[in-house]
Write a protein that holds these residues in place. Structure first.
Motif, PDB file in Angstrom:
ATOM      1  N   ALA A 128       0.858  -1.183   0.000  1.00 55.24           N
ATOM      2  CA  ALA A 128       0.000   0.000   0.000  1.00 55.24           C
ATOM      3  C   ALA A 128       0.891   1.229   0.000  1.00 55.24           C
ATOM      4  CB  ALA A 128      -0.899  -0.002   1.231  1.00 55.24           C
ATOM      5  N   SER A 129       0.486   2.252  -0.724  1.00 59.97           N
ATOM      6  CA  SER A 129       1.311   3.456  -0.818  1.00 59.97           C
ATOM      7  C   SER A 129       0.441   4.666  -1.066  1.00 59.97           C
ATOM      8  CB  SER A 129       2.325   3.311  -1.962  1.00 59.97           C
ATOM      9  OG  SER A 129       3.009   4.532  -2.201  1.00 59.97           O
ATOM     10  N   GLY A 130       0.999   5.811  -0.734  1.00 60.71           N
ATOM     11  CA  GLY A 130       0.378   7.057  -1.141  1.00 60.71           C
ATOM     12  C   GLY A 130       0.691   7.335  -2.598  1.00 60.71           C
ATOM     13  N   PRO A 131      -0.122   8.133  -3.277  1.00 62.66           N
ATOM     14  CA  PRO A 131       0.074   8.377  -4.709  1.00 62.66           C
ATOM     15  C   PRO A 131       1.356   9.119  -5.048  1.00 62.66           C
ATOM     16  CG  PRO A 131      -1.719   9.729  -3.832  1.00 62.66           C
ATOM     17  CD  PRO A 131      -1.359   8.744  -2.770  1.00 62.66           C
ATOM     18  N   VAL A 132       2.041   9.710  -4.058  1.00 62.63           N
ATOM     19  CA  VAL A 132       3.280  10.423  -4.342  1.00 62.63           C
ATOM     20  C   VAL A 132       4.360   9.501  -4.898  1.00 62.63           C
ATOM     21  CG1 VAL A 132       4.370  10.148  -2.071  1.00 62.63           C
ATOM     22  CG2 VAL A 132       4.842  12.207  -3.440  1.00 62.63           C
ATOM     23  N   MET A 133       4.235   8.194  -4.668  1.00 62.89           N
ATOM     24  CA  MET A 133       5.240   7.261  -5.172  1.00 62.89           C
ATOM     25  C   MET A 133       5.091   7.007  -6.663  1.00 62.89           C
ATOM     26  SD  MET A 133       7.331   6.580  -2.765  1.00 62.89           S
ATOM     27  CE  MET A 133       8.203   5.150  -3.407  1.00 62.89           C
ATOM     28  N   ASP A 134       3.956   7.375  -7.256  1.00 65.70           N
ATOM     29  CA  ASP A 134       3.771   7.144  -8.692  1.00 65.70           C
ATOM     30  C   ASP A 134       2.784   8.147  -9.286  1.00 65.70           C
ATOM     31  OD1 ASP A 134       3.948   6.014 -11.223  1.00 65.70           O
ATOM     32  OD2 ASP A 134       2.468   4.461 -10.792  1.00 65.70           O
ATOM     33  N   PRO A 135       3.096   9.448  -9.217  1.00 66.34           N
ATOM     34  CA  PRO A 135       2.167  10.427  -9.788  1.00 66.34           C
ATOM     35  C   PRO A 135       2.115  10.370 -11.310  1.00 66.34           C
ATOM     36  CG  PRO A 135       4.167  11.515  -9.069  1.00 66.34           C
ATOM     37  CD  PRO A 135       4.250  10.092  -8.590  1.00 66.34           C
ATOM     38  N   GLU A 136       3.178   9.852 -11.942  1.00 64.48           N
ATOM     39  CA  GLU A 136       3.234   9.812 -13.402  1.00 64.48           C
ATOM     40  C   GLU A 136       2.095   9.001 -14.013  1.00 64.48           C
ATOM     41  OE1 GLU A 136       7.417  10.428 -11.866  1.00 64.48           O
ATOM     42  OE2 GLU A 136       5.731   9.114 -11.382  1.00 64.48           O
ATOM     43  N   ASP A 137       1.673   7.961 -13.327  1.00 61.40           N
ATOM     44  CA  ASP A 137       0.628   7.089 -13.863  1.00 61.40           C
ATOM     45  C   ASP A 137      -0.778   7.506 -13.449  1.00 61.40           C
ATOM     46  OD1 ASP A 137       2.250   5.367 -15.363  1.00 61.40           O
ATOM     47  OD2 ASP A 137       2.779   4.197 -13.588  1.00 61.40           O
ATOM     48  N   GLN A 138      -0.893   8.642 -12.773  1.00 54.82           N
ATOM     49  CA  GLN A 138      -2.218   9.128 -12.401  1.00 54.82           C
ATOM     50  C   GLN A 138      -2.833   9.886 -13.578  1.00 54.82           C
ATOM     51  OE1 GLN A 138      -2.212  11.293  -8.613  1.00 54.82           O
ATOM     52  NE2 GLN A 138      -0.286  10.276  -8.108  1.00 54.82           N
ATOM     53  N   PRO A 139      -4.146   9.842 -13.698  1.00 50.81           N
ATOM     54  CA  PRO A 139      -4.792  10.638 -14.752  1.00 50.81           C
ATOM     55  C   PRO A 139      -4.594  12.126 -14.485  1.00 50.81           C
ATOM     56  CG  PRO A 139      -6.436   9.736 -13.245  1.00 50.81           C
ATOM     57  CD  PRO A 139      -5.132   9.087 -12.886  1.00 50.81           C
ATOM     58  N   ASP A 140      -4.628  12.914 -15.548  1.00 46.09           N
ATOM     59  CA  ASP A 140      -4.431  14.359 -15.402  1.00 46.09           C
ATOM     60  C   ASP A 140      -5.492  14.994 -14.509  1.00 46.09           C
ATOM     61  OD1 ASP A 140      -2.213  14.216 -17.010  1.00 46.09           O
ATOM     62  OD2 ASP A 140      -3.274  14.829 -18.840  1.00 46.09           O
ATOM     63  N   SER A 141      -6.636  14.346 -14.408  1.00 47.76           N
ATOM     64  CA  SER A 141      -7.721  14.874 -13.578  1.00 47.76           C
ATOM     65  C   SER A 141      -7.490  14.663 -12.076  1.00 47.76           C
ATOM     66  CB  SER A 141      -9.047  14.223 -13.972  1.00 47.76           C
ATOM     67  OG  SER A 141      -8.981  12.809 -13.802  1.00 47.76           O
ATOM     68  N   ALA A 142      -6.529  13.821 -11.711  1.00 44.44           N
ATOM     69  CA  ALA A 142      -6.271  13.526 -10.297  1.00 44.44           C
ATOM     70  C   ALA A 142      -5.685  14.753  -9.608  1.00 44.44           C
ATOM     71  CB  ALA A 142      -5.323  12.350 -10.174  1.00 44.44           C
ATOM     72  N   LEU A 143      -6.299  15.180  -8.523  1.00 46.41           N
ATOM     73  CA  LEU A 143      -5.823  16.363  -7.809  1.00 46.41           C
ATOM     74  C   LEU A 143      -4.467  16.141  -7.147  1.00 46.41           C
ATOM     75  CD1 LEU A 143      -9.142  17.616  -6.147  1.00 46.41           C
ATOM     76  CD2 LEU A 143      -8.060  18.415  -8.250  1.00 46.41           C
ATOM     77  N   THR A 144      -4.083  14.885  -6.979  1.00 48.04           N
ATOM     78  CA  THR A 144      -2.803  14.573  -6.355  1.00 48.04           C
ATOM     79  C   THR A 144      -1.647  14.566  -7.349  1.00 48.04           C
ATOM     80  OG1 THR A 144      -3.359  12.223  -6.627  1.00 48.04           O
ATOM     81  CG2 THR A 144      -3.801  13.221  -4.472  1.00 48.04           C
ATOM     82  N   LYS A 145      -1.943  14.614  -8.643  1.00 48.67           N
ATOM     83  CA  LYS A 145      -0.882  14.464  -9.648  1.00 48.67           C
ATOM     84  C   LYS A 145       0.080  15.656  -9.647  1.00 48.67           C
ATOM     85  CE  LYS A 145       0.124  13.188 -14.408  1.00 48.67           C
ATOM     86  NZ  LYS A 145      -0.384  12.532 -15.616  1.00 48.67           N
ATOM     87  N   LYS A 146      -0.436  16.857  -9.749  1.00 49.31           N
ATOM     88  CA  LYS A 146       0.420  18.041  -9.869  1.00 49.31           C
ATOM     89  C   LYS A 146       1.330  18.216  -8.654  1.00 49.31           C
ATOM     90  CE  LYS A 146       0.320  23.018 -10.796  1.00 49.31           C
ATOM     91  NZ  LYS A 146      -0.563  24.191 -11.084  1.00 49.31           N
ATOM     92  N   PRO A 147       0.797  18.184  -7.421  1.00 51.40           N
ATOM     93  CA  PRO A 147       1.698  18.327  -6.269  1.00 51.40           C
ATOM     94  C   PRO A 147       2.678  17.169  -6.136  1.00 51.40           C
ATOM     95  CG  PRO A 147      -0.558  17.914  -5.551  1.00 51.40           C
ATOM     96  CD  PRO A 147      -0.620  18.192  -7.005  1.00 51.40           C
ATOM     97  N   GLY A 148       2.245  15.951  -6.511  1.00 53.10           N
ATOM     98  CA  GLY A 148       3.148  14.811  -6.455  1.00 53.10           C
ATOM     99  C   GLY A 148       4.300  14.941  -7.429  1.00 53.10           C
ATOM    100  N   MET A 149       3.991  15.377  -8.638  1.00 50.07           N
ATOM    101  CA  MET A 149       5.033  15.581  -9.640  1.00 50.07           C
ATOM    102  C   MET A 149       5.995  16.682  -9.203  1.00 50.07           C
ATOM    103  SD  MET A 149       4.593  13.526 -12.363  1.00 50.07           S
ATOM    104  CE  MET A 149       5.170  14.378 -13.836  1.00 50.07           C
ATOM    105  N   ALA A 150       5.456  17.749  -8.628  1.00 51.07           N
ATOM    106  CA  ALA A 150       6.301  18.868  -8.197  1.00 51.07           C
ATOM    107  C   ALA A 150       7.280  18.426  -7.114  1.00 51.07           C
ATOM    108  CB  ALA A 150       5.429  20.018  -7.694  1.00 51.07           C
ATOM    109  N   LEU A 151       6.787  17.687  -6.118  1.00 53.53           N
ATOM    110  CA  LEU A 151       7.664  17.226  -5.051  1.00 53.53           C
ATOM    111  C   LEU A 151       8.705  16.248  -5.578  1.00 53.53           C
ATOM    112  CD1 LEU A 151       8.648  16.843  -2.179  1.00 53.53           C
ATOM    113  CD2 LEU A 151       6.779  15.215  -1.818  1.00 53.53           C
ATOM    114  N   ASP A 152       8.279  15.249  -6.333  1.00 54.49           N
ATOM    115  CA  ASP A 152       9.221  14.235  -6.808  1.00 54.49           C
ATOM    116  C   ASP A 152      10.300  14.831  -7.704  1.00 54.49           C
ATOM    117  OD1 ASP A 152       7.816  12.370  -5.395  1.00 54.49           O
ATOM    118  OD2 ASP A 152       6.824  11.461  -7.113  1.00 54.49           O
TER     119      ASP A 152
END
Length: 383
Positions: A265-289
């Motif tokens: 189990a993981s938070g989405p920050v470990m794989d934001p690249e595979d999230q849909p563009d509509s995911a609110l977690t994608k942009k902040p995850g990509m920025a941090l990583d």
């Protein structure tokens, strides 16, 4: 200007907390952070400290004074740190710690003093800790459910458990009894180990002898790799499930080939690249990583870096609201922060979308979790 006070050595003597000190308003917001950068929990605390390099230096035009102390994973030291934040630093907000036992200690002090507390590790938010504490990591029931659902889908009937002999291990064991058993699984064996242990051979031999269909490991950081390696070395062929406390590249480094095929189990920050563009977690995850890996190297991303990074994304939403009614350095500002934490909705961050309420101090839903496996030495999303 944000100033970091990194302790070279922790203070050993506890300080008395003679009630709430008298405060005067200031021109900066003081944030005290107690994290675990030494000892067995350092693999969690160091990424949390590192991520502070990428958080804002000011919010709504007000400078942040950030004071970081190491607690070594010790609840007594964490208590001392938290009391220093209250009595010496006059903190407006307290964060920490990196693992469950010291987080409980920090929460106790913050709730006694009436200061907003943001936990960076899962911990039981009991009634006496409810008013002033919230938690950034995903709650155990949300993360456990995705593991048990996978077990059920793969016809797992019996489960062995090995976890820490502390409150974090208890949280996961109790969750399996609550959710996993309700889904049809039965417990084949329960084993525990201490965070500093360097061997779990005896516990693993008992688990292998019980021969469960799957084994759940309730551990975190690099120590989670210890039972993973030992189980494979002792010939266990069944499914091994790890909690989100193990979600970092350090786990693969420690477990090596034994990490192959693990389910985590993981938070989405470990794989934001595979999230849909509509995911609110994608942009902040990509920025941090992107920022983290540019500074600390490819594949250095960490679940734990997301916790401290996201805490400041939350503050970017709530501090401007609080500043409308009160000034930093006052009890009124603390109360305004507490109220804003509960009123702001859909706070997008790398690990989830936060909606704190009086009853839900984690504020997360299923958007805060993904299921990973390890293939050829890399994390891969389980679809």
């Amino acid at each position: 200007m944000k100033r970091f006070y990194l302790s070279a050595a922790v203070v050993a003597a506890a300080l008395a907390l003679p009630g709430l000190p008298a405060l005067a308003q200031t021109s900066e917001i003081t944030i005290g952070i107690s994290i675990t950068t030494t000892g067995p929990g350092a693999a969690l605390g160091i990424p949390e400290r590192n991520a502070l390099e990428f958080v804002p230096k000011e919010i709504a035009g007000v400078p942040l004074k950030v004071i970081v102390l190491d607690d070594g994973g010790d609840p007594t030291t964490a208590t001392t740190n938290a009391r220093r934040f209250v009595t010496e630093s006059k903190a407006d907000i307290i964060m920490g710690s990196s693992i469950t036992p010291p987080t409980i200690a920090v929460s106790n002090v913050a709730n006694e003093a009436g200061i907003p507390h943001i936990g960076l590790s899962p911990f039981p938010i009991t009634p006496e800790r409810t008013k002033w504490s919230v938690s950034m990591p995903q709650p155990i029931p949300i993360m456990g459910k995705v593991l048990y659902e996978h077990m059920k889908a793969h016809n797992v009937k019996t489960v062995g458990y090995i976890g820490y002999s502390d409150s974090y291990g208890d949280l996961w064991f109790n969750d399996f009894k609550s959710q996993g058993v309700a889904m049809g699984m039965t417990l084949a064996d329960e084993e525990r180990f201490a965070r500093p242990d360097t061997s779990v051979t005896g516990q693993v031999l008992k688990l292998v002898a019980a021969n469960p269909d799957a084994i759940l490991v309730g551990a975190s950081g690099t120590a989670a790799g210890l039972p993973q390696t030992e189980l494979r070395d002792r010939g266990y062929k069944g499914l091994i499930y790890q909690t989100h406390g193990a979600a970092s590249m350090d786990f693969i480094r420690i477990a090596g080939k034994a990490a192959e095929g693990v389910l985590m189990a993981s938070g989405p920050v470990m794989d934001p690249e595979d999230q849909p563009d509509s995911a609110l977690t994608k942009k902040p995850g990509m920025a941090l990583d992107k920022a983290y890996e540019a500074k600390y190297g490819p594949s250095s991303r960490s679940q734990f870096a997301g916790h401290s990074y996201d805490a400041f994304l939350v503050l970017e939403r709530v501090i401007p609201v609080a500043l409308k009614t009160a000034k930093p350095g006052t009890p009124e500002f603390r109360e305004a922060i507490r109220q804003a934490l509960l009123s702001e909705r859909d706070i997008a961050a790398s690990q989830g979308v936060y909606n704190f309420t009086e009853k839900d101090r984690y504020g997360l839903d299923d958007r805060s979790r993904i299921l990973l496996t390890v293939k050829d030495g890399k994390y891969v999303l389980v679809k």
